[in-house]
Scaffold this motif. Structure first.
Motif, short mmCIF file in Angstrom:
data_model
loop_
_atom_site.label_atom_id
_atom_site.label_comp_id
_atom_site.label_asym_id
_atom_site.label_seq_id
_atom_site.Cartn_x
_atom_site.Cartn_y
_atom_site.Cartn_z
N ILE A 151 -65.76 -32.76 23.58
CA ILE A 151 -65.10 -33.98 23.10
C ILE A 151 -63.76 -33.62 22.43
CG2 ILE A 151 -65.24 -35.81 21.34
CD1 ILE A 151 -66.95 -36.47 23.78
N PHE B 21 -70.19 -40.21 25.17
CA PHE B 21 -68.84 -40.38 25.71
C PHE B 21 -68.30 -41.77 25.38
CE2 PHE B 21 -66.35 -41.99 29.34
CZ PHE B 21 -65.24 -41.16 29.24
N VAL C 296 -72.00 -34.11 27.90
CA VAL C 296 -72.12 -34.84 26.62
C VAL C 296 -73.00 -36.07 26.68
CG1 VAL C 296 -69.88 -34.06 25.74
CG2 VAL C 296 -70.02 -36.22 26.95
N GLU D 100 -67.41 -42.16 21.71
CA GLU D 100 -66.18 -41.46 21.33
C GLU D 100 -64.94 -42.19 21.84
OE1 GLU D 100 -65.95 -39.12 19.17
OE2 GLU D 100 -68.04 -38.46 19.05
#
Length: 76
Positions: free
Chosen positions: A14, A45, A40, A48
């Motif tokens: 990330i 994802f 991830v 984020e």
């Protein structure tokens, strides 16, 4: 025998993704859905991307991430 590199952690992935020049300049990133899910997970994802106020679309096995808060329009 050659040593293999340590696998990348989700946190590190990330950080690397959103440290890219395109992200810093409000541009566009593209990553394969398969890689995102493997490295991830889709939920992390999406969290984020949203946390940064960005948007992402999915098409043909790719995520396209718009690293800005501008409106997105499908023109055709």
């Amino acid at each position: 025998m050659k040593d293999l590199p340590a696998p990348i952690t989700p946190d590190r992935w990330i950080i690397q993704l959103f440290s890219a020049r395109a992200a810093a300049e409000g541009g566009i990133l593209r990553r394969s859905v398969e890689d995102v899910e493997r490295l991830v997970g889709r939920q992390r994802f999406c969290f984020e991307v949203r946390r940064r106020g960005f948007r992402a679309v999915e098409n043909a096995g790719q995520f396209v991430i718009f690293c800005n808060r501008d409106a997105i329009s499908i023109v055709v």
